[in-house]
Design a protein around this motif. Structure first.
Motif, mmCIF file in Angstrom:
data_model
loop_
_atom_site.group_PDB
_atom_site.id
_atom_site.type_symbol
_atom_site.label_atom_id
_atom_site.label_comp_id
_atom_site.label_asym_id
_atom_site.label_seq_id
_atom_site.Cartn_x
_atom_site.Cartn_y
_atom_site.Cartn_z
ATOM 1 N N TYR A 167 0.817 -1.212 0.000
ATOM 2 C CA TYR A 167 0.000 0.000 0.000
ATOM 3 C C TYR A 167 0.855 1.269 0.000
ATOM 4 C CZ TYR A 167 -3.967 -3.007 1.166
ATOM 5 O OH TYR A 167 -4.941 -3.967 1.144
ATOM 6 N N SER A 168 2.162 1.135 0.214
ATOM 7 C CA SER A 168 2.998 2.319 0.386
ATOM 8 C C SER A 168 3.971 2.547 -0.766
ATOM 9 C CB SER A 168 3.795 2.200 1.692
ATOM 10 O OG SER A 168 4.619 1.030 1.673
ATOM 11 N N ALA A 169 3.896 1.747 -1.813
ATOM 12 C CA ALA A 169 4.849 1.929 -2.905
ATOM 13 C C ALA A 169 4.304 1.353 -4.205
ATOM 14 C CB ALA A 169 6.179 1.255 -2.565
ATOM 15 N N ASN A 170 4.626 2.022 -5.307
ATOM 16 C CA ASN A 170 4.433 1.465 -6.649
ATOM 17 C C ASN A 170 5.677 0.651 -6.995
ATOM 18 O OD1 ASN A 170 1.947 3.006 -7.225
ATOM 19 N ND2 ASN A 170 3.330 4.779 -7.222
ATOM 20 N N SER B 41 3.150 -2.759 -10.909
ATOM 21 C CA SER B 41 2.126 -3.053 -9.900
ATOM 22 C C SER B 41 1.891 -1.788 -9.076
ATOM 23 C CB SER B 41 2.578 -4.210 -9.002
ATOM 24 O OG SER B 41 1.633 -4.442 -7.987
ATOM 25 N N PRO B 42 0.828 -1.018 -9.375
ATOM 26 C CA PRO B 42 0.554 0.198 -8.604
ATOM 27 C C PRO B 42 0.285 -0.119 -7.129
ATOM 28 C CG PRO B 42 -0.734 0.123 -10.644
ATOM 29 C CD PRO B 42 -0.147 -1.244 -10.452
ATOM 30 N N ARG B 43 0.492 0.847 -6.268
ATOM 31 C CA ARG B 43 0.247 0.637 -4.842
ATOM 32 C C ARG B 43 -1.188 0.191 -4.617
ATOM 33 N NH1 ARG B 43 1.532 6.141 -4.753
ATOM 34 N NH2 ARG B 43 3.301 5.635 -3.401
ATOM 35 N N GLY B 44 -1.356 -0.763 -3.702
ATOM 36 C CA GLY B 44 -2.665 -1.329 -3.415
ATOM 37 C C GLY B 44 -3.075 -2.440 -4.369
ATOM 38 N N THR B 45 -2.144 -2.886 -5.222
ATOM 39 C CA THR B 45 -2.435 -3.936 -6.199
ATOM 40 C C THR B 45 -1.540 -5.145 -5.925
ATOM 41 O OG1 THR B 45 -2.983 -2.277 -7.878
ATOM 42 C CG2 THR B 45 -2.533 -4.497 -8.645
ATOM 43 N N ALA B 46 -2.142 -6.322 -5.798
ATOM 44 C CA ALA B 46 -1.374 -7.536 -5.517
ATOM 45 C C ALA B 46 -0.707 -8.053 -6.783
ATOM 46 C CB ALA B 46 -2.283 -8.609 -4.928
ATOM 47 N N HIS B 47 0.429 -8.719 -6.591
ATOM 48 C CA HIS B 47 1.143 -9.307 -7.720
ATOM 49 C C HIS B 47 1.879 -10.558 -7.254
ATOM 50 C CE1 HIS B 47 4.006 -6.494 -5.761
ATOM 51 N NE2 HIS B 47 4.865 -7.492 -5.952
ATOM 52 N N THR C 167 5.377 -3.322 9.709
ATOM 53 C CA THR C 167 4.117 -2.588 9.764
ATOM 54 C C THR C 167 3.058 -3.296 8.931
ATOM 55 O OG1 THR C 167 4.680 -1.228 7.856
ATOM 56 C CG2 THR C 167 5.435 -0.469 10.006
ATOM 57 N N SER C 168 1.852 -2.749 8.960
ATOM 58 C CA SER C 168 0.721 -3.367 8.262
ATOM 59 C C SER C 168 0.446 -2.686 6.931
ATOM 60 C CB SER C 168 -0.521 -3.303 9.154
ATOM 61 O OG SER C 168 -0.836 -1.940 9.444
ATOM 62 N N THR C 169 1.511 -2.210 6.236
ATOM 63 C CA THR C 169 1.323 -1.550 4.940
ATOM 64 C C THR C 169 1.307 -2.539 3.784
ATOM 65 O OG1 THR C 169 3.713 -1.198 4.748
ATOM 66 C CG2 THR C 169 2.400 0.571 5.749
ATOM 67 N N SER C 170 1.346 -3.820 4.079
ATOM 68 C CA SER C 170 1.334 -4.842 3.023
ATOM 69 C C SER C 170 0.455 -6.002 3.436
ATOM 70 C CB SER C 170 2.754 -5.351 2.731
ATOM 71 O OG SER C 170 3.594 -4.308 2.293
#
Length: 634
Positions: free
Chosen positions: A550-553, A592-598, A623-626
């Protein structure tokens, strides 16, 4: 001499004239042609031994013509003459055309020589030419050496025309269809087995590293092995030809010998509905008749040339299309994959010609079979753009079936036209007649690969230039496959891993920036810069990713092995993700844009997948950013 009569009341007179003419046959003890005629007269069985020799010799002539098609793309690439990947087909067309252009210049000469000095010397000389120049072609180190050796091979190998004459001369009339079928079957199988040999044996140091070292002769000349195998086979054929009986009459009294393979009276009597005058022409020496005014001969040659132009263009385009990247509308096959398809086609063709074609020809006739084949070719070839839309087992089955059917149709048409050409002339004219046919056909075949390669190169260039922006326009001409649609949904672009490509600017190696590579390729939503970058290896059967940040493209460059790439996409119905296969000879750039699973999964049984990941943020695993283990089926 000639006799005129009316069908009906004078039919018995004509038949008696025919029987009387057959009684006048005269044989000369020291004439090898007379020995063959006497054997045909006294033995009513099919000449199996002679036809087997014909089959072997024609196979020898056919193998070098098409063995280069599976690896021609890679050979031109290794010559580094093409500035762009899309130009490879352009140069490949000239290499493919050189053989046919050379044969077009000399086929009539070889036919005249065969009529004057015999079929056997021309056949033996052609076999030796294959041994020498096909070997040199495999050792080619640059584009012009490849073109030169192919041109000389075509110029000096004039054996096919005399072999067609030979096959009709060793057979009684009732077996001439079998003789021509043996010619076309062997030719068709050679055009299929040749690419199979080229596909499986080219670049052996890469395919079979445990057997062939990169420092060995076959490592330094990666396309030499298939050429060497064919040259060794041709040397064996040269030795076999020493025992080939001559069929040309060596005496001067050509008008006193009945040529069983040519009889206009019998041809006329077979047409029971004709009530017009019949003209019976006694066989003459070749110098007394102009072949160019023989309309039955010339019309069959014209039709033959049209079909051979079409078939030669298809033979080259099929291989180039199959190995071309999917982004250009190809199948991304390896040379071994192409060889496997053509090997299956060859086996099926052999079964059809030996078991089914004689029955079809006897019931329908050569002309009807040719017409049906021509009609069926149109919908078959029109289906090929749609075949590129398939994947997996379905693609394998459909491609093999289409290739088999195409080869069966082509050989059936060719066999019928061979019969028409050889029945239209006397024995003393048959070598020259087949020479005219070979020259005209070779010109068409020379134009086929050049035009086909240039056309494929142009289409590939437009595909590369248009990319995703021009996808609607391109699909109108090329029927863009769902593989490309899946690439769009997976936010991925693929290209060839070899020179030239977007990452291989020269021979020094890869030079690229993942972020700029994605931008230039039209991939959106990836990293805007490389805050963190990592290089990874995925072994066969292993997986990386299967998480959502969620924190990085993130931008990926993936290569090395057959790899499954999955990207979360809620616009894909039912599944909620897009999934594509990246092949071992391809490089893919994906985002893979942020918030997109790959996820990346190595599905190759041997090779390792490598990737570079570039993120525009720092991922903190504490942390819980992924989200991890997103898909439970992986």
């Amino acid at each position: 001499m000639f006799v005129k009569g009316e069908m009906g009341e004078n039919g018995d007179i004509i038949t008696e004239q025919l029987l009387e003419k057959k009684k006048k046959k005269k044989y000369f003890e020291d004439c090898s042609g007379c020995k063959i005629e006497l054997l045909k007269e006294t033995n009513s069985a099919a000449p199996i031994r002679h036809l087997f020799l014909v089959w072997i010799v024609v196979l020898c002539a056919a193998l070098p013509i098409s063995c280069l098609f599976p690896f021609l793309y890679f050979m031109i690439r290794d010559f580094h003459i093409a500035k762009r990947e899309e130009d490879i087909g352009y140069y490949a067309g000239y290499v493919g055309s050189a053989f046919m252009f050379g044969r077009a210049l000399t086929s009539i000469l070889w036919g005249v020589i065969a009529d004057r000095y015999g079929r056997k010397p021309v056949i033996m000389f052609g076999a030796m030419a294959i041994v020498i120049f096909n070997t040199l072609f495999g050792l080619s180190t640059n584009f012009w050496m490849a073109v030169s050796t192919r041109f000389l091979l075509g110029s000096l190998c004039g054996m096919l025309g005399p072999m067609r004459a030979y096959a009709s001369e060793v057979c009684r009339k009732e077996y001439q269809a079998l003789g021509m079928s043996v010619i076309s079957t062997s030719w068709g199988i050679g055009l299929v087995i040749g690419p199979a040999i080229g596909g499986f044996l080219a670049q052996p140091a890469e395919k079979y590293p445990d057997v062939f070292s990169k420092d060995s002769l076959f490592g330094r000349f990666p396309f030499f092995l298939p050429c060497l195998i064919i040259s060794v086979f041709s040397l064996g054929v040269f030795i076999i030809c020493c025992f080939l009986p001559e069929t040309l009459h060596s005496h001067k009294e050509c008008n006193k010998v009945l040529d069983d393979s040519y009889d206009p009276l019998e041809e006329t009597l077979s047409k029971s509905n004709m009530d017009e005058k019949v003209k019976i022409i006694e066989p003459r020496c070749a110098s007394l008749k102009s072949l160019l005014k023989n309309w039955p001969l010339m019309s069959s040659i014209i039709v033959y040339c049209v079909f051979q132009l079409h078939d030669m263009a298809y033979s080259e385009i099929f291989s180039l299309w199959a190995v071309s990247p999917r982004k250009n509308g190809g199948l991304s096959f390896s040379s071994a994959d192409v060889g496997a398809v053509l090997a299956v086609s060859g086996f099926g063709l052999l079964v059809f010609q030996l078991l089914f074609y004689p029955l079809v020809e006897n019931n329908l006739g050569a002309i009807t079979v040719s017409r049906i084949g021509a009609v069926l070719t149109i919908p078959l070839l029109s289906s090929y753009p749609y075949i590129a839309m398939l994947t997996g087992l379905t693609l394998t089955l459909v491609v093999n079936s289409a290739s088999l059917l195409k080869n069966v149709i082509c050989v059936s048409i060719t066999t019928g036209l061979f019969l028409l050409q050889n029945r239209a002339v006397t024995q003393q004219q048959r070598g020259a007649a087949n020479g005219i046919s070979m020259s005209a056909m070779s010109l068409c075949k020379a134009a086929g690969p050049a035009a086909g390669g240039a056309l494929l190169s142009t289409i590939s260039l437009y595909a590369a230039l248009l990319g995703h922006k021009g996808v609607k326009m391109l699909s109108f001409f090329q029927n863009r496959s769902p593989i490309e649609d899946d690439d769009v949904k997976a936010n991925l672009v693929r290209f060839n891993s070899h020179f030239p490509s977007p990452i291989t600017k020269d021979e020094r190696g890869w030079l690229f920036n993942p972020v700029s590579l994605a931008t230039e390729s039209g991939v959106k939503g990836g990293a805007v810069n490389c805050v963190s970058q990592h290089l990874g290896e995925i072994r066969p059967g292993a997986m990386r990713g299967n998480h959502r940040h969620y924190s990085a493209n993130e931008t990926f460059v993936i290569w090395g092995a057959k790899t499954k790439f999955r990207l979360e996409n809620n616009q894909v119905d039912d599944k909620g993700y897009a999934e594509v296969i990246i092949h071992a000879d391809e490089v893919a750039v994906a985002a893979s844009p942020r918030g997109t699973a790959h996820a990346l999964v190595n599905i190759d049984p041997v090779l390792s997948t490598f990737f570079i990941g570039c993120q525009d943020g720092v991922i903190n695993n504490i942390t819980s950013t992924s989200d991890y283990n997103v898909w439970k089926d992986l």
